[in-house]
Design a protein around this motif. Structure first.
Motif, PDB file in Angstrom:
ATOM      1  N   GLY A 138      -3.379  -1.578   7.911  1.00 42.71           N
ATOM      2  CA  GLY A 138      -3.085  -0.207   7.890  1.00 42.71           C
ATOM      3  C   GLY A 138      -2.765   0.550   6.520  1.00 42.71           C
ATOM      4  O   GLY A 138      -1.815   1.477   6.913  1.00 42.71           O
ATOM      5  N   SER A 139      -3.065   0.294   5.726  1.00 46.32           N
ATOM      6  CA  SER A 139      -2.725   0.600   4.211  1.00 46.32           C
ATOM      7  C   SER A 139      -3.894   1.011   3.446  1.00 46.32           C
ATOM      8  O   SER A 139      -3.766   0.916   2.108  1.00 46.32           O
ATOM      9  N   GLY A 140      -4.920   1.434   4.034  1.00 47.71           N
ATOM     10  CA  GLY A 140      -5.943   2.224   3.154  1.00 47.71           C
ATOM     11  C   GLY A 140      -6.987   1.521   2.664  1.00 47.71           C
ATOM     12  O   GLY A 140      -7.203   1.532   1.371  1.00 47.71           O
ATOM     13  N   GLY A 141      -7.594   0.792   3.312  1.00 45.89           N
ATOM     14  CA  GLY A 141      -8.559  -0.140   2.609  1.00 45.89           C
ATOM     15  C   GLY A 141     -10.129   0.651   2.576  1.00 45.89           C
ATOM     16  O   GLY A 141      -9.904   1.859   2.807  1.00 45.89           O
ATOM     17  N   ARG A 191      10.803   2.035   2.649  1.00 45.36           N
ATOM     18  CA  ARG A 191      10.745   1.723   4.049  1.00 45.36           C
ATOM     19  C   ARG A 191       9.633   0.993   4.397  1.00 45.36           C
ATOM     20  O   ARG A 191       9.094   0.315   3.847  1.00 45.36           O
ATOM     21  N   PRO A 192       9.724   0.494   5.904  1.00 46.06           N
ATOM     22  CA  PRO A 192       8.749  -0.715   6.510  1.00 46.06           C
ATOM     23  C   PRO A 192       7.438  -0.422   6.119  1.00 46.06           C
ATOM     24  O   PRO A 192       6.626  -1.393   5.847  1.00 46.06           O
ATOM     25  N   ALA A 193       6.832   0.681   6.435  1.00 50.22           N
ATOM     26  CA  ALA A 193       5.249   0.808   6.069  1.00 50.22           C
ATOM     27  C   ALA A 193       4.891   0.686   4.915  1.00 50.22           C
ATOM     28  O   ALA A 193       3.993  -0.178   4.580  1.00 50.22           O
ATOM     29  N   MET A 194       5.640   1.155   3.856  1.00 52.74           N
ATOM     30  CA  MET A 194       5.264   0.837   2.281  1.00 52.74           C
ATOM     31  C   MET A 194       5.551  -0.746   2.075  1.00 52.74           C
ATOM     32  O   MET A 194       4.860  -1.333   1.307  1.00 52.74           O
ATOM     33  N   ALA A 195       6.450  -1.405   2.685  1.00 54.27           N
ATOM     34  CA  ALA A 195       6.884  -2.784   2.461  1.00 54.27           C
ATOM     35  C   ALA A 195       5.651  -3.627   2.941  1.00 54.27           C
ATOM     36  O   ALA A 195       5.153  -4.458   2.340  1.00 54.27           O
ATOM     37  N   ARG A 196       5.059  -3.168   4.271  1.00 49.80           N
ATOM     38  CA  ARG A 196       4.077  -4.088   4.611  1.00 49.80           C
ATOM     39  C   ARG A 196       2.808  -3.699   3.733  1.00 49.80           C
ATOM     40  O   ARG A 196       2.022  -4.636   3.365  1.00 49.80           O
ATOM     41  N   ALA A 197       2.484  -2.512   3.368  1.00 44.73           N
ATOM     42  CA  ALA A 197       1.601  -2.287   2.348  1.00 44.73           C
ATOM     43  C   ALA A 197       1.749  -3.171   1.178  1.00 44.73           C
ATOM     44  O   ALA A 197       0.589  -3.724   0.524  1.00 44.73           O
ATOM     45  N   TYR A 221      19.887  -4.614   3.768  1.00 40.89           N
ATOM     46  CA  TYR A 221      18.647  -3.946   4.011  1.00 40.89           C
ATOM     47  C   TYR A 221      17.559  -4.532   3.771  1.00 40.89           C
ATOM     48  O   TYR A 221      16.437  -4.856   4.359  1.00 40.89           O
ATOM     49  N   ILE A 222      17.359  -5.041   2.403  1.00 45.15           N
ATOM     50  CA  ILE A 222      16.623  -5.788   1.748  1.00 45.15           C
ATOM     51  C   ILE A 222      16.035  -7.084   2.653  1.00 45.15           C
ATOM     52  O   ILE A 222      14.950  -7.451   2.969  1.00 45.15           O
ATOM     53  N   ARG A 223      17.058  -7.916   2.940  1.00 41.83           N
ATOM     54  CA  ARG A 223      17.142  -8.877   3.591  1.00 41.83           C
ATOM     55  C   ARG A 223      16.426  -8.943   5.140  1.00 41.83           C
ATOM     56  O   ARG A 223      15.691  -9.502   5.606  1.00 41.83           O
ATOM     57  N   ASP A 224      17.089  -7.766   5.855  1.00 45.49           N
ATOM     58  CA  ASP A 224      16.873  -7.670   7.194  1.00 45.49           C
ATOM     59  C   ASP A 224      15.463  -6.679   7.368  1.00 45.49           C
ATOM     60  O   ASP A 224      14.813  -6.854   8.555  1.00 45.49           O
ATOM     61  N   THR A 225      15.013  -5.951   6.572  1.00 45.89           N
ATOM     62  CA  THR A 225      13.997  -4.785   6.798  1.00 45.89           C
ATOM     63  C   THR A 225      12.773  -5.187   5.793  1.00 45.89           C
ATOM     64  O   THR A 225      11.558  -5.285   6.075  1.00 45.89           O
ATOM     65  N   ILE A 226      13.332  -5.043   4.532  1.00 45.25           N
ATOM     66  CA  ILE A 226      12.073  -5.039   3.218  1.00 45.25           C
ATOM     67  C   ILE A 226      11.284  -6.283   3.310  1.00 45.25           C
ATOM     68  O   ILE A 226      10.124  -6.586   3.777  1.00 45.25           O
ATOM     69  N   LEU A 227      12.168  -7.359   3.289  1.00 45.63           N
ATOM     70  CA  LEU A 227      11.624  -8.901   2.915  1.00 45.63           C
ATOM     71  C   LEU A 227      10.651  -9.362   4.163  1.00 45.63           C
ATOM     72  O   LEU A 227       9.665  -9.538   3.985  1.00 45.63           O
ATOM     73  N   PRO A 228      11.228  -9.082   5.465  1.00 46.02           N
ATOM     74  CA  PRO A 228      10.269  -9.391   6.524  1.00 46.02           C
ATOM     75  C   PRO A 228       8.967  -8.600   6.812  1.00 46.02           C
ATOM     76  O   PRO A 228       7.994  -9.363   7.004  1.00 46.02           O
ATOM     77  N   GLU A 229       9.020  -7.307   6.259  1.00 43.61           N
ATOM     78  CA  GLU A 229       7.749  -6.357   6.351  1.00 43.61           C
ATOM     79  C   GLU A 229       6.777  -6.792   5.304  1.00 43.61           C
ATOM     80  O   GLU A 229       5.571  -6.814   5.407  1.00 43.61           O
ATOM     81  N   ALA A 239       6.503  -9.641   3.989  1.00 40.69           N
ATOM     82  CA  ALA A 239       6.024 -11.070   4.372  1.00 40.69           C
ATOM     83  C   ALA A 239       4.961 -10.843   5.505  1.00 40.69           C
ATOM     84  O   ALA A 239       3.995 -11.531   5.411  1.00 40.69           O
ATOM     85  N   ARG A 240       5.413  -9.918   6.396  1.00 40.20           N
ATOM     86  CA  ARG A 240       4.342  -9.752   7.405  1.00 40.20           C
ATOM     87  C   ARG A 240       3.189  -9.063   6.850  1.00 40.20           C
ATOM     88  O   ARG A 240       2.014  -9.432   7.284  1.00 40.20           O
ATOM     89  N   GLY A 241       3.222  -8.328   6.081  1.00 38.55           N
ATOM     90  CA  GLY A 241       2.066  -7.714   5.250  1.00 38.55           C
ATOM     91  C   GLY A 241       1.344  -8.656   4.667  1.00 38.55           C
ATOM     92  O   GLY A 241       0.007  -8.673   4.535  1.00 38.55           O
ATOM     93  N   ALA A 242       1.887  -9.527   4.026  1.00 42.44           N
ATOM     94  CA  ALA A 242       1.110 -10.600   3.178  1.00 42.44           C
ATOM     95  C   ALA A 242       0.409 -11.449   3.965  1.00 42.44           C
ATOM     96  O   ALA A 242      -0.830 -12.137   3.811  1.00 42.44           O
ATOM     97  N   GLU A 243       1.021 -12.087   5.302  1.00 44.06           N
ATOM     98  CA  GLU A 243       0.445 -12.868   6.475  1.00 44.06           C
ATOM     99  C   GLU A 243      -0.657 -12.266   6.837  1.00 44.06           C
ATOM    100  O   GLU A 243      -1.609 -13.036   7.130  1.00 44.06           O
ATOM    101  N   ALA A 244      -0.838 -10.871   7.130  1.00 38.93           N
ATOM    102  CA  ALA A 244      -1.872 -10.369   7.868  1.00 38.93           C
ATOM    103  C   ALA A 244      -2.989 -10.364   6.844  1.00 38.93           C
ATOM    104  O   ALA A 244      -4.098 -10.351   7.355  1.00 38.93           O
ATOM    105  N   ALA A 245      -2.809 -10.148   5.525  1.00 38.54           N
ATOM    106  CA  ALA A 245      -3.851  -9.893   4.506  1.00 38.54           C
ATOM    107  C   ALA A 245      -4.296 -11.713   4.256  1.00 38.54           C
ATOM    108  O   ALA A 245      -5.250 -11.601   3.364  1.00 38.54           O
ATOM    109  N   GLY A 246      -3.512 -12.634   4.669  1.00 39.05           N
ATOM    110  CA  GLY A 246      -3.926 -14.079   4.206  1.00 39.05           C
ATOM    111  C   GLY A 246      -3.576 -14.300   2.811  1.00 39.05           C
ATOM    112  O   GLY A 246      -4.390 -14.893   2.056  1.00 39.05           O
ATOM    113  N   ARG A 247      -2.650 -13.823   2.232  1.00 37.52           N
ATOM    114  CA  ARG A 247      -2.045 -13.910   0.861  1.00 37.52           C
ATOM    115  C   ARG A 247      -0.702 -14.139   0.660  1.00 37.52           C
ATOM    116  O   ARG A 247       0.114 -14.008   1.672  1.00 37.52           O
TER     117      ARG A 247
END
Length: 334
Positions: free
Chosen positions: A140-143, A172-178, A195-203, A205-213
């Motif tokens: 969701g980040s502009g391919g 925020r979460p959307a930019m962290a996923r990007a 906030y980094i531990r609970d919100t930024i880092l998980p997002e 990681a989620r974005g990286a996992e979705a992109a396979g990197r």
């Protein structure tokens, strides 16, 4: 966790950056010298001057705003920093505020997260760097097939240089996923460790996992000041962060972190930032403990930001604070 240093001023002359480059060059605890966005001297030129003056230290930017530059120019500046310093560079970018977008582009990005991700992809293309996976337009980040904010125009002619890592400013979460999807680093500013531990880092990681990197590194710029007689922590916090606290996207990030920063009450906003852990104030050992909290939260690198101290007390007091904080960090590690 690595420790780095932010040049605690926007240099009006390149000489103003020299004491901080000299400190980084001679202190093995500090891994990199960073500079934020400048509307005066271009950061790449400042780093080039420092290298020529005998301080070719590893350099980074946190973060340069995309409305001011084309990806090809960003790539040219980034590889110049790496080439002249002879060191790998970390170049961070972000869309900036809506006001900055309006002032430079005539209109705000309708999808800032997409614009930022596309900027990273286009800059990487200009650098002729491969990233994993190849750009497929997924996520969701502009391919490809996205809004088309930037056209890279192909790779620049090749020039040998150390590695350039491209970072994305994250609040925020959307930019962290990007950042997880497209960047080599996610760079936060004023974000408390929890906030980094609970919100930024998980997002991220989620974005990286979705992109396979692999997950990008997480880098946090943290404003600090040592408690000394006559100092006012609220004034120092405001000097360090007041310009950011009135911006809606920073206020929203801090609200998500449980920190209320009212735009119409600068003193209350500064006090909230201190009590919420977004500004570390206290003894050198207390600040060292606060920085260790970022390591415990999973942060890979902390950028020590002494802007408030420098604004009020100047270079000598800034370097005294830095020296005492680093000494306390060594002492804490035994």
């Amino acid at each position: 966790m690595k420790l780095s240093l932010l040049i605690p001023t926007v240099p009006a002359t390149v000489e103003q950056a020299v004491p901080f480059a000299r400190y980084v060059a001679h202190d093995s605890q500090l891994s990199r010298l960073w500079q934020g966005q400048s509307y005066g001297l271009e950061p790449a030129a400042t780093f080039a001057y420092l290298a020529g003056a005998g301080y070719p230290v590893p350099a980074g930017t946190c973060v340069l705003v995309t409305p001011l530059r084309h990806p090809a120019q960003a790539a040219l500046e980034a590889r110049t920093v790496a080439a002249v310093t002879g060191q790998p560079a970390v170049m961070g970018y972000g869309p900036g505020s809506r006001a900055a977008q309006m002032a430079r582009l005539g209109a705000a990005y309708d999808r800032p997260v997409d614009a930022a991700a596309e900027f990273i992809r286009a800059t990487r293309s200009c650098l002729a760097q491969r990233w994993d996976p190849p750009d497929s337009g997924s996520g969701g980040s502009g391919g490809s097939g996205g809004p088309g904010y930037f056209h890279p125009g192909g790779a620049l002619p090749p020039v040998a240089h150390p590695r350039v890592r491209l970072g994305l400013g994250v609040l925020r979460p959307a930019m962290a996923r990007a950042a997880g999807e497209v960047a080599d680093a996610a760079i936060t500013w004023l974000a408390p460790a929890g906030y980094i531990r609970d919100t930024i880092l998980p997002e991220v990681a989620r974005g990286a996992e979705a992109a396979g990197r692999p997950r990008p590194s997480v880098i946090a710029a943290v404003p600090v000041a040592v408690s000394r007689p006559g100092r006012n922590p609220v004034e120092l916090a405001h000097l360090s962060a007041g310009g950011h606290l009135v911006l809606p996207h920073y206020a929203d990030m801090l609200a998500r972190a449980g920190v209320d920063v009212p735009a119409n009450d600068p003193a209350a906003a500064a006090r909230a930032l201190i009590s919420g852990g977004g500004f570390l104030y206290g003894s050198p050992s207390a600040i060292a403990a606060g920085l260790a909290g970022y390591a415990a939260a999973g942060v890979d690198e902390v950028i020590i930001n002494l802007t408030g101290v420098h604004s009020w007390y100047g270079t000598d007091e800034t370097l005294l604070d830095l020296n005492d904080i680093l000494a306390a960090t060594v002492s804490a590690h035994g």
